[in-house]
Design a protein around this motif. Structure first.
Motif, short mmCIF file in Angstrom:
data_model
loop_
_atom_site.label_atom_id
_atom_site.label_comp_id
_atom_site.label_asym_id
_atom_site.label_seq_id
_atom_site.Cartn_x
_atom_site.Cartn_y
_atom_site.Cartn_z
N TYR A 1 -7.21 -9.27 -24.41
CA TYR A 1 -8.01 -8.79 -23.28
C TYR A 1 -7.45 -9.32 -21.96
O TYR A 1 -7.33 -8.59 -20.97
N LYS A 2 -7.09 -10.59 -21.96
CA LYS A 2 -6.53 -11.21 -20.76
C LYS A 2 -5.20 -10.56 -20.37
O LYS A 2 -4.94 -10.28 -19.19
N SER A 3 -4.36 -10.30 -21.39
CA SER A 3 -3.06 -9.67 -21.09
C SER A 3 -3.24 -8.26 -20.55
O SER A 3 -2.49 -7.81 -19.67
N LEU A 4 -4.27 -7.53 -21.07
CA LEU A 4 -4.55 -6.18 -20.59
C LEU A 4 -4.94 -6.21 -19.10
O LEU A 4 -4.48 -5.37 -18.31
N LEU A 5 -5.75 -7.19 -18.73
CA LEU A 5 -6.19 -7.30 -17.34
C LEU A 5 -5.03 -7.66 -16.41
O LEU A 5 -4.92 -7.15 -15.30
N VAL A 6 -4.18 -8.59 -16.89
CA VAL A 6 -3.03 -8.99 -16.07
C VAL A 6 -2.08 -7.81 -15.88
O VAL A 6 -1.55 -7.59 -14.79
N GLU A 7 -1.86 -7.02 -16.95
CA GLU A 7 -1.02 -5.84 -16.83
C GLU A 7 -1.59 -4.85 -15.83
O GLU A 7 -0.86 -4.27 -15.01
N ALA A 8 -2.92 -4.65 -15.89
CA ALA A 8 -3.57 -3.73 -14.94
C ALA A 8 -3.42 -4.25 -13.51
O ALA A 8 -3.20 -3.47 -12.57
N LEU A 9 -3.53 -5.57 -13.35
CA LEU A 9 -3.38 -6.17 -12.03
C LEU A 9 -1.95 -5.97 -11.50
O LEU A 9 -1.76 -5.64 -10.32
N ILE A 10 -0.96 -6.14 -12.37
CA ILE A 10 0.43 -5.95 -11.96
C ILE A 10 0.70 -4.49 -11.58
O ILE A 10 1.29 -4.21 -10.53
N ILE A 11 0.25 -3.57 -12.43
CA ILE A 11 0.45 -2.15 -12.16
C ILE A 11 -0.26 -1.75 -10.87
O ILE A 11 0.30 -1.03 -10.02
N GLY A 12 -1.50 -2.22 -10.71
CA GLY A 12 -2.25 -1.89 -9.50
C GLY A 12 -1.59 -2.44 -8.25
O GLY A 12 -1.52 -1.75 -7.22
N ALA A 13 -1.09 -3.67 -8.33
CA ALA A 13 -0.45 -4.29 -7.16
C ALA A 13 0.84 -3.57 -6.79
O ALA A 13 1.09 -3.27 -5.61
N ILE A 14 1.69 -3.29 -7.80
CA ILE A 14 2.96 -2.60 -7.54
C ILE A 14 2.70 -1.20 -6.97
O ILE A 14 3.30 -0.79 -5.97
N GLY A 15 1.78 -0.47 -7.63
CA GLY A 15 1.46 0.88 -7.15
C GLY A 15 0.86 0.88 -5.76
O GLY A 15 1.15 1.76 -4.94
N SER A 16 0.03 -0.14 -5.46
CA SER A 16 -0.60 -0.23 -4.14
C SER A 16 0.42 -0.51 -3.06
O SER A 16 0.34 0.04 -1.95
N VAL A 17 1.37 -1.39 -3.34
CA VAL A 17 2.40 -1.71 -2.36
C VAL A 17 3.25 -0.47 -2.08
O VAL A 17 3.50 -0.12 -0.91
N ILE A 18 3.68 0.21 -3.16
CA ILE A 18 4.49 1.42 -2.99
C ILE A 18 3.70 2.50 -2.25
O ILE A 18 4.20 3.15 -1.33
N GLY A 19 2.43 2.70 -2.65
CA GLY A 19 1.59 3.71 -2.03
C GLY A 19 1.31 3.41 -0.57
O GLY A 19 1.29 4.32 0.27
N THR A 20 1.11 2.12 -0.24
CA THR A 20 0.86 1.74 1.16
C THR A 20 2.09 2.03 2.01
O THR A 20 1.98 2.56 3.12
N VAL A 21 3.27 1.70 1.49
CA VAL A 21 4.51 1.97 2.23
C VAL A 21 4.68 3.47 2.44
O VAL A 21 5.00 3.92 3.56
N LEU A 22 4.46 4.26 1.38
CA LEU A 22 4.59 5.71 1.51
C LEU A 22 3.57 6.28 2.50
O LEU A 22 3.89 7.15 3.32
N GLY A 23 2.33 5.78 2.41
CA GLY A 23 1.29 6.26 3.31
C GLY A 23 1.58 5.94 4.76
O GLY A 23 1.37 6.77 5.65
N VAL A 24 2.08 4.72 5.03
CA VAL A 24 2.42 4.32 6.39
C VAL A 24 3.60 5.14 6.92
O VAL A 24 3.61 5.56 8.09
N ILE A 25 4.60 5.38 6.05
CA ILE A 25 5.75 6.20 6.46
C ILE A 25 5.31 7.61 6.82
O ILE A 25 5.72 8.17 7.85
N LEU A 26 4.45 8.21 5.99
CA LEU A 26 3.95 9.55 6.26
C LEU A 26 3.12 9.58 7.55
O LEU A 26 3.23 10.51 8.35
N THR A 27 2.31 8.54 7.75
CA THR A 27 1.51 8.44 8.97
C THR A 27 2.41 8.32 10.19
O THR A 27 2.18 8.97 11.22
N TYR A 28 3.44 7.47 10.08
CA TYR A 28 4.37 7.28 11.20
C TYR A 28 5.09 8.58 11.54
O TYR A 28 5.29 8.91 12.72
N TYR A 29 5.47 9.34 10.51
CA TYR A 29 6.14 10.63 10.74
C TYR A 29 5.22 11.57 11.52
O TYR A 29 5.64 12.20 12.50
N LEU A 30 3.96 11.65 11.09
CA LEU A 30 3.02 12.54 11.77
C LEU A 30 2.67 12.01 13.16
O LEU A 30 2.33 12.77 14.06
#
Length: 423
Positions: free
Chosen positions: A327-356
């Motif tokens: 259970y603990k490993s499942l949560l840590v994996e979710a935390l890692i995936i969420g953090a990586i995806g959030s960082v990538i998504g934030t960068v993409l969102g800011v780039i798209l915002t800057y373009y507009l």
């Protein structure tokens, strides 16, 4: 443990690539939506402040009562002395004179007969080379052809108005109107340039002259229809503006003259208070709604990802791994995936915002000939809020999905595993 799970996710693409992509897309949309809403509201404030309301505006009390008509006969007298007092009391504010007036523009042909004629609205402001107002209006970057006025009785037209009146640089244009005292006024101007502000109501209906010329033809020497104030760097600050407004009006409260000056904030003019409050509520509502919707999507992603791995969890239990560790490993994996995806998504969102923000989207066909002071180009705005808002759906929702799906781990019975695994 964290390093071990991170390497496992990197090596097993089926457990990491798709979830990270889904999280990144959801987060980028959330981040971009925040920037879009902030850009829309900011553009509305900037357009109205620069061309009409200022961050604050000083007028006579009688003028305030008839502000929609913009009457010249209710203008402030001894304007230079008043501006000097304002600069002394509020030195951080840039105070400028503006005159808004209307009249008939007449374009003669070679024989002096009227070729084209039409009604237009005029804006008079300081067009000298060292003028803060000239820089604020961004004439240099919005100039389509010709130059700015650099001599007496020269005029620039909105690009749409110039096309409609079929005039070219160097043509003579005669202005017909009335003075501050109600007398007839007419003056020949030379067209020296055309400008496009990206707002139909301005580009198709407006001419611009230097304020010294306007003072002469309108009999308004040392008078000001409106005195506009702008905070440093033209950055809108509602709290600071209200503080200055209340301070000035309190000082003038003892003056009973009906033509005494009175200050209004941007919010107090043209229904801007309602528009800004409504826009703020709508922006907050839709931002929250969008973040919640993305959270539900990403929560489902985490939930389904956990459910698909129940057989894996059963094998790990059969091999002796404790349910709490899984259970603990499942949560840590979710935390890692969420953090990586959030960082990538934030960068993409800011780039798209800057373009507009820099390029924008032209909606002139939709805006048309409306009377609202709305830009023809939609622009977003990069704001600090975008750097953290995406982590709410990205990390929190993904982790919540893993929390819920992981509860099934504790319901697994070792006695059932042999049947599930076909042994």
């Amino acid at each position: 443990m964290f390093e071990f799970l991170f390497k496992g996710l990197i090596r097993d693409k089926s457990r990491s690539v798709l979830p990270v992509i889904v999280v990144a897309l959801g987060v980028s949309l959330s981040v971009f939506f925040v920037g879009y809403m902030q850009g829309m509201i900011g553009d509305m404030v900037d357009q109205n402040a620069r061309f009409s309301t200022g961050h604050m505006k000083v007028m006579s009390r009688e003028y305030v009562k008839n502000i929609a008509q913009r009457p010249l006969d209710l203008a402030l007298l001894d304007a230079d002395d008043l501006i000097a007092d304002l600069q002394k009391d509020y030195p951080e504010v840039d105070w400028v004179k503006r005159i808004n007036f209307g009249g008939i523009l007449d374009v003669p042909d070679e024989e002096g007969q009227t070729k084209t004629q039409g009604m237009a609205g005029g804006i008079a402001l300081d067009l000298s080379s060292n003028s803060s107002d000239e820089k604020r209006m961004k004439f240099e970057e919005n100039l389509v052809q010709g130059t700015l006025p650099n001599g007496p009785y020269q005029m620039i037209l909105g690009e749409g108005l110039a096309h409609r009146m079929k005039v070219k640089i160097g043509d003579k244009i005669t202005y017909f109107g009335s003075t501050m005292d109600g007398a007839m006024s007419f003056q020949n101007f030379t067209l020296v340039g055309t400008v496009s502000f990206g707002t139909s109501v301005l580009d198709d209906r407006t001419f611009i002259v230097d304020i010294k010329d306007a003072e002469q033809i309108l009999d308004m020497v040392d008078a000001a229809q409106e005195i506009l104030g702008f905070l440093p760097n033209d950055v809108y600050d509602d709290g600071k503006i209200n503080e200055i407004k209340e301070s000035f009006n309190a000082k003038m409260s003892s003056d009973t003259d009906e033509y005494a000056p009175e200050m209004l904030a941007l919010r107090d003019q043209g229904g801007m208070s309602y528009i800004l409050d409504f826009a703020g509520v709508i922006a907050g509502f839709f931002t929250t709604l969008f973040v919640v919707a993305m959270s539900i999507v990403l929560w489902n992603t985490g939930l389904l990802g956990g459910l698909r791995r129940y057989t894996e969890f059963g094998i790990r239990i059969a091999m002796g791994e404790s349910k709490k560790a899984i259970y603990k490993s499942l949560l840590v994996e979710a935390l890692i995936i969420g953090a990586i995806g959030s960082v990538i998504g934030t960068v993409l969102g800011v780039i798209l915002t800057y373009y507009l923000q820099e390029v924008g989207i032209d909606i002139s066909d939709i805006v048309g000939q409306g009377s609202m002071l709305v830009s023809n180009v939609i622009r977003a705005k990069v704001v600090p809020q975008q750097l953290w808002i995406g982590f709410i759906p990205g990390v929190a929702a993904t982790l919540l999905g893993a929390l819920l799906s992981g509860r099934g781990i504790f319901k697994r019975q070792t006695s059932q595993l042999f049947n599930e695994l076909g042994v």
